[in-house]
Design a protein around this motif. Structure first.
Motif, PDB file in Angstrom:
ATOM      1  N   GLY A  17       3.859   0.682  11.824  1.00 42.18           N
ATOM      2  CA  GLY A  17       3.681  -0.071  11.220  1.00 42.18           C
ATOM      3  C   GLY A  17       3.220   0.142   9.492  1.00 42.18           C
ATOM      4  N   SER A  18       3.202  -0.317   8.809  1.00 45.80           N
ATOM      5  CA  SER A  18       3.001   0.191   6.904  1.00 45.80           C
ATOM      6  C   SER A  18       2.739  -0.643   6.269  1.00 45.80           C
ATOM      7  CB  SER A  18       3.271   1.957   6.787  1.00 45.80           C
ATOM      8  OG  SER A  18       4.581   1.114   6.337  1.00 45.80           O
ATOM      9  N   SER A  19       1.700  -0.270   5.335  1.00 41.43           N
ATOM     10  CA  SER A  19       1.551  -1.112   4.090  1.00 41.43           C
ATOM     11  C   SER A  19       1.746  -0.484   2.750  1.00 41.43           C
ATOM     12  CB  SER A  19       1.287  -2.666   4.563  1.00 41.43           C
ATOM     13  OG  SER A  19      -0.029  -1.454   4.528  1.00 41.43           O
ATOM     14  N   LEU A  20       1.868  -0.711   1.787  1.00 45.15           N
ATOM     15  CA  LEU A  20       0.829  -0.242   0.606  1.00 45.15           C
ATOM     16  C   LEU A  20       0.312  -1.573  -0.545  1.00 45.15           C
ATOM     17  CD1 LEU A  20       2.695   1.981  -1.478  1.00 45.15           C
ATOM     18  CD2 LEU A  20       2.413   0.244  -2.781  1.00 45.15           C
ATOM     19  N   VAL A  21      -0.651  -1.358  -0.668  1.00 44.53           N
ATOM     20  CA  VAL A  21      -1.459  -2.384  -1.459  1.00 44.53           C
ATOM     21  C   VAL A  21      -1.655  -2.062  -2.344  1.00 44.53           C
ATOM     22  CG1 VAL A  21      -3.263  -3.737  -1.127  1.00 44.53           C
ATOM     23  CG2 VAL A  21      -2.284  -3.166   0.906  1.00 44.53           C
ATOM     24  N   ARG A  22      -1.192  -2.580  -4.171  1.00 41.49           N
ATOM     25  CA  ARG A  22      -1.532  -2.132  -5.144  1.00 41.49           C
ATOM     26  C   ARG A  22      -2.218  -3.577  -5.651  1.00 41.49           C
ATOM     27  NH1 ARG A  22       3.800  -0.715  -6.822  1.00 41.49           N
ATOM     28  NH2 ARG A  22       3.539   0.497  -6.474  1.00 41.49           N
TER      29      ARG A  22
ATOM     30  N   TRP B 161      -8.838  -3.038   3.859  1.00 45.78           N
ATOM     31  CA  TRP B 161      -8.883  -3.394   4.179  1.00 45.78           C
ATOM     32  C   TRP B 161      -7.192  -4.369   3.992  1.00 45.78           C
ATOM     33  CZ3 TRP B 161     -10.163  -4.582   9.191  1.00 45.78           C
ATOM     34  CH2 TRP B 161     -10.026  -5.840   9.603  1.00 45.78           C
ATOM     35  N   ALA B 162      -7.518  -5.121   3.414  1.00 43.11           N
ATOM     36  CA  ALA B 162      -5.833  -5.582   2.849  1.00 43.11           C
ATOM     37  C   ALA B 162      -4.751  -4.459   3.783  1.00 43.11           C
ATOM     38  CB  ALA B 162      -5.973  -5.467   1.902  1.00 43.11           C
ATOM     39  N   ALA B 163      -4.751  -3.679   3.215  1.00 42.51           N
ATOM     40  CA  ALA B 163      -3.706  -2.205   3.843  1.00 42.51           C
ATOM     41  C   ALA B 163      -4.391  -2.434   5.516  1.00 42.51           C
ATOM     42  CB  ALA B 163      -4.038  -0.828   3.064  1.00 42.51           C
ATOM     43  N   VAL B 164      -4.646  -2.102   6.300  1.00 43.95           N
ATOM     44  CA  VAL B 164      -5.189  -2.295   7.222  1.00 43.95           C
ATOM     45  C   VAL B 164      -4.919  -3.625   8.202  1.00 43.95           C
ATOM     46  CG1 VAL B 164      -6.756  -2.295   9.285  1.00 43.95           C
ATOM     47  CG2 VAL B 164      -6.632  -0.591   7.792  1.00 43.95           C
ATOM     48  N   LEU B 165      -4.792  -4.700   7.061  1.00 46.78           N
ATOM     49  CA  LEU B 165      -4.781  -6.303   7.914  1.00 46.78           C
ATOM     50  C   LEU B 165      -3.049  -5.887   7.657  1.00 46.78           C
ATOM     51  CD1 LEU B 165      -6.222  -7.898   9.469  1.00 46.78           C
ATOM     52  CD2 LEU B 165      -5.595  -9.560   7.412  1.00 46.78           C
ATOM     53  N   ALA B 166      -2.609  -5.898   6.953  1.00 48.81           N
ATOM     54  CA  ALA B 166      -0.767  -6.031   6.426  1.00 48.81           C
ATOM     55  C   ALA B 166       0.030  -5.284   7.444  1.00 48.81           C
ATOM     56  CB  ALA B 166      -0.270  -5.152   5.173  1.00 48.81           C
TER      57      ALA B 166
ATOM     58  N   ILE C  96      -2.728  -9.183  -6.499  1.00 46.30           N
ATOM     59  CA  ILE C  96      -2.901  -7.642  -5.720  1.00 46.30           C
ATOM     60  C   ILE C  96      -1.276  -8.188  -5.208  1.00 46.30           C
ATOM     61  CG2 ILE C  96      -3.628  -9.823  -3.602  1.00 46.30           C
ATOM     62  CD1 ILE C  96      -4.763  -7.215  -2.307  1.00 46.30           C
ATOM     63  N   GLN C  97      -1.014  -6.617  -4.764  1.00 46.19           N
ATOM     64  CA  GLN C  97       0.597  -6.593  -4.654  1.00 46.19           C
ATOM     65  C   GLN C  97       0.340  -5.919  -3.191  1.00 46.19           C
ATOM     66  OE1 GLN C  97       2.268  -4.470  -7.566  1.00 46.19           O
ATOM     67  NE2 GLN C  97       4.604  -4.587  -6.601  1.00 46.19           N
ATOM     68  N   ILE C  98       1.600  -5.974  -2.358  1.00 46.87           N
ATOM     69  CA  ILE C  98       1.361  -5.717  -0.933  1.00 46.87           C
ATOM     70  C   ILE C  98       2.721  -5.578  -0.804  1.00 46.87           C
ATOM     71  CG2 ILE C  98       0.763  -6.187   1.886  1.00 46.87           C
ATOM     72  CD1 ILE C  98      -1.950  -7.631   0.526  1.00 46.87           C
ATOM     73  N   ASN C  99       3.835  -4.298  -0.162  1.00 48.71           N
ATOM     74  CA  ASN C  99       4.515  -4.107   0.686  1.00 48.71           C
ATOM     75  C   ASN C  99       4.583  -3.931   2.039  1.00 48.71           C
ATOM     76  OD1 ASN C  99       5.700  -4.615  -1.780  1.00 48.71           O
ATOM     77  ND2 ASN C  99       6.128  -2.522  -2.884  1.00 48.71           N
ATOM     78  N   THR C 100       5.601  -3.904   2.834  1.00 49.60           N
ATOM     79  CA  THR C 100       5.098  -4.067   4.174  1.00 49.60           C
ATOM     80  C   THR C 100       6.087  -2.684   4.196  1.00 49.60           C
ATOM     81  OG1 THR C 100       5.971  -5.659   5.404  1.00 49.60           O
ATOM     82  CG2 THR C 100       3.696  -5.154   5.158  1.00 49.60           C
ATOM     83  N   SER C 101       6.325  -1.875   5.910  1.00 47.51           N
ATOM     84  CA  SER C 101       7.481  -1.370   6.371  1.00 47.51           C
ATOM     85  C   SER C 101       7.903  -0.700   6.342  1.00 47.51           C
ATOM     86  CB  SER C 101       8.467  -2.183   6.857  1.00 47.51           C
ATOM     87  OG  SER C 101       7.641  -3.045   7.702  1.00 47.51           O
ATOM     88  N   SER C 102       7.918   0.206   4.570  1.00 49.59           N
ATOM     89  CA  SER C 102       8.009   1.441   3.495  1.00 49.59           C
ATOM     90  C   SER C 102       8.357   2.567   4.702  1.00 49.59           C
ATOM     91  CB  SER C 102       7.331   0.935   2.671  1.00 49.59           C
ATOM     92  OG  SER C 102       6.472   1.139   2.397  1.00 49.59           O
ATOM     93  N   LEU C 103       7.455   2.485   5.526  1.00 49.91           N
ATOM     94  CA  LEU C 103       7.419   4.104   6.341  1.00 49.91           C
ATOM     95  C   LEU C 103       8.287   4.180   6.951  1.00 49.91           C
ATOM     96  CD1 LEU C 103       3.670   5.209   5.863  1.00 49.91           C
ATOM     97  CD2 LEU C 103       5.584   5.655   4.461  1.00 49.91           C
TER      98      LEU C 103
END
Lengths: 287, 358
Positions: free
Chosen positions: B70-75, B227-232, B58-65
């Motif tokens: 608050g924002s996140s991108l989960v892959r 769910w991981a994206a919501v949490l991040a 899993i790969q999580i990036n945040t604050s890109s928008l």
């Protein structure tokens, strides 16, 4: 009526936050203005193959402006098809294009709903016209292709919460991005085109300050300038020297015909620059 | 035979297809074959090359928008989801059944927490929505109402948000203490009692969090990724400082004084699908029907499995706490298997925690 298939939130209406310093004093432009030469477009990043399950897909991002708070446009495009049309649809001797453009709810200052609004439909129609000129449509009779674009982030200035009628000009930039990204995704899907089509925007702008005369710039960011007088968005095929879609908006003196030609020429120039990035990206993907 | 009519130079002597063709033609026997190797020293593998209990990284990036709070991108593998959280203000005057709050700003007790939780639910302050119709997979095309899957996912995220209480309702309140008109020191003393009454702070508005999820690419296991994206995204959310302006009768915010939303705990969801040897076995007769538990199933595996189990665990407060179990579609997974699966979920929790950072 509220959409019962979605979670709608509180029944009372909610308001986006209002900031203290917005009221009263007029909006102060954050000063710097445009930091590029008039004929230079923003840097962009294009990548194909972001959605493996689609026939073709692409992601496009424009660099932000030097003004803090102005984020670049971010677009993701998927192409599904060519596939056979449903039985119910009438016979078509060539491919049926359907273009769908949707802003994400968090893409702009105002939260967007999930249903498409007229401006998004308008973008879809323009995009369809621009692409129809590039695709060799009679190679796929009785089939259809869906082009779906999600605008993940629009390029609006986050700091100025007062809208200055920029939306109309933002749509121009969004359309030019949509054309470029859709063209990349079509190529990724392996749909035959006569050429790669790319979008470009040119605008007649007036800068802040005394005695400034209107000038023509390409790829404008509305918040960089005092006023945008007119803009045109062009979809252009470089090797055939053909314009597939021309969209002109604004308030220009009718007497000066040269101004129109100049705007269109600058738009074509912007489109050529975007096309260079597009061709390079597709070359990298195939090599 | 069909292959011989194909005009490919020398026709093959027998019917041979490449592996991907077989996988597409008869997916169930193909997956069964790769999961049960001939020799015992070979490890069972899935079509995608993973072991049954192996999940995708899993790969999580945040604050890109920048437009969202608050924002996140989960892959995870080929599943990509973007989440944006945006706060909007809901003045209490537009809540139809608003019950004035009798607590105070400084209440920190259990009661107040329970009340805040009830407020979250009663006033609908969390609004999660999942959009699948972005062409993220061929079956999800726009122009139609949200599919059943999209509706179920939204509802599951909604109930898990309220069930786990990751958002503290107290942080979404906006307080205002009415000012007393001080004109003379003497008057104050006379009406001392009344003044006390008036100065009590009250809740004037709430923040509503719109949590929007957009699937860019869909390849199975949407709930875990969503769910991981919501949490991040919630962990990344910063709401602007806000106060009630009595003159303008509205809430105004101040720039540059953003407050980070605190998120309680780190519940992580972990899903698996159960693959059966016999595709159409009778319900209740699973004896003799071998099964495999495939962690983090992809799109093709989800199509072959009926039984799915999702466990939500939180190990952030020392021990492991199970925050939710959802199971549907079969009778293979019993008490023992669920207990074992929680151990697997703990491993997933550590992976997700590492990907979230801090």
């Amino acid at each position: 009526m509220a959409d019962r298939r979605r979670i709608n939130g509180p029944p009372g209406s909610t308001m986006p936050p209002v900031f203290e310093d917005d009221a009263g004093q007029p909006e102060i432009k954050n000063g710097k203005g445009r930091d590029r030469a008039p004929n230079v477009i923003r840097k962009m990043f294009l990548k194909t193959g972001v959605t493996p399950s689609a026939s073709g897909s692409a992601y496009l991002e424009f660099a932000g402006s030097s003004n803090s708070g102005v984020s670049g446009l971010k677009l993701s495009c998927t192409v599904h098809g060519p596939r056979s049309l449903p039985r119910s649809s009438p016979f078509s001797p060539h491919i049926v294009l359907s273009a769908h453009v949707k802003y994400a709810p968090f893409a702009t200052k105002q939260r967007r709903g999930y249903l498409r609004d007229p401006s998004e439909r308008d973008l879809g129609t323009h995009l369809e016209t621009a692409l129809r000129g590039a695709i060799i449509a009679d190679r796929w009779p009785k089939s259809g292709v869906d082009i779906i674009i999600s605008i993940i982030e629009g390029d609006q200035d986050r700091e100025t919460s007062k809208s200055q009628g920029d939306e109309t000009w933002d749509m121009m930039n969004a359309l030019s991005g949509c054309i470029t990204v859709a063209s990349a995704a079509l190529a990724d899907a392996g749909i035959d085109c006569v050429d790669t089509v790319a979008g470009g925007v040119a605008a007649l702008v007036e800068d802040a300050g005394e005695g400034s005369t209107p000038r023509i710039v390409v790829d404008p960011i509305p918040s960089d300038h005092e006023k945008v007088l007119g803009a045109c968005c062009i979809a252009y095929l470089p090797t055939r020297d053909e314009v597939t879609n021309l969209w002109f908006k604004g308030d220009l003196p009718a007497s000066d015909a040269g101004l129109y030609t100049q705007l269109v020429e600058n738009g074509i120039q912007a489109s050529r620059n975007a096309n260079r990035v597009l061709v390079e990206c597709l070359g990298e993907a195939t090599s | 035979m069909a292959t011989e009519t194909a005009s490919t130079g020398a026709p093959p002597p027998s019917l041979t297809f490449t592996r991907p063709v077989f996988a597409k033609l008869s997916p169930h026997p193909y997956l069964l074959r790769t999961l049960s190797p001939d020799s015992p020293d070979q490890q069972p593998t899935r079509n995608n090359g993973r072991a049954p209990h192996q999940s995708r990284p899993i790969q999580i990036n945040t604050s890109s928008l920048s437009q969202a709070h608050g924002s996140s991108l989960v892959r995870t593998g080929d599943t990509t989801v973007i989440c944006g959280v945006r706060g909007e203000l809901l003045p209490v005057t537009s809540i139809p059944q608003f019950r004035p709050h009798n607590g105070t700003l400084y209440d920190q007790d259990e009661d107040d927490e329970a009340r805040a939780r009830k407020e979250l639910k009663d006033y609908d302050l969390l609004v999660p929505n999942i959009e699948l119709a972005t062409g993220c997979a061929p079956q999800f095309l726009p122009g139609v109402p949200p599919t059943t899957l999209a509706q179920t996912l939204s509802t599951r995220v909604y109930s898990l948000l309220h069930g786990t209480g990751v958002v503290d309702g107290r942080e979404l309140r906006i307080w205002y203490t009415p000012e007393t008109k001080k004109e003379d020191g003497d008057d104050m003393e006379v009406e001392g009692e009344e003044e006390e009454e008036e100065q009590k702070p009250e809740v004037v508005a709430y923040w509503v969090l719109y949590i929007d999820l957009l699937f860019v690419s869909f390849d199975g296991n949407p709930f875990d990724a969503a769910w991981a994206a919501v949490l991040a995204a919630l962990r990344d959310t910063k709401l602007p400082f806000s106060r009630w302006d009595p003159d303008r009768e509205m809430v105004v915010c101040r720039k540059g004084q953003d407050r980070k939303l605190s998120v309680r705990g780190l519940p992580v969801s972990c899903s698996a699908a159960v693959f059966l040897e016999k595709e159409h076995a009778e319900v209740g007769k699973e004896e003799g029907n071998r099964h495999w538990i495939l962690l983090d199933p992809d799109r093709s595996e989800e199509g072959l499995c009926k039984e799915v189990i999702t466990v939500v665990v939180d190990c952030s407060e020392g021990g492991t706490r199970v925050r939710g179990i959802e199971k549907q579609g079969g009778t293979v997974v019993g008490r023992e298997l669920i207990r074992g699966f929680i151990g697997v979920a703990e491993g997933r929790w550590r992976e997700v925690k590492e990907a979230m950072g801090n």
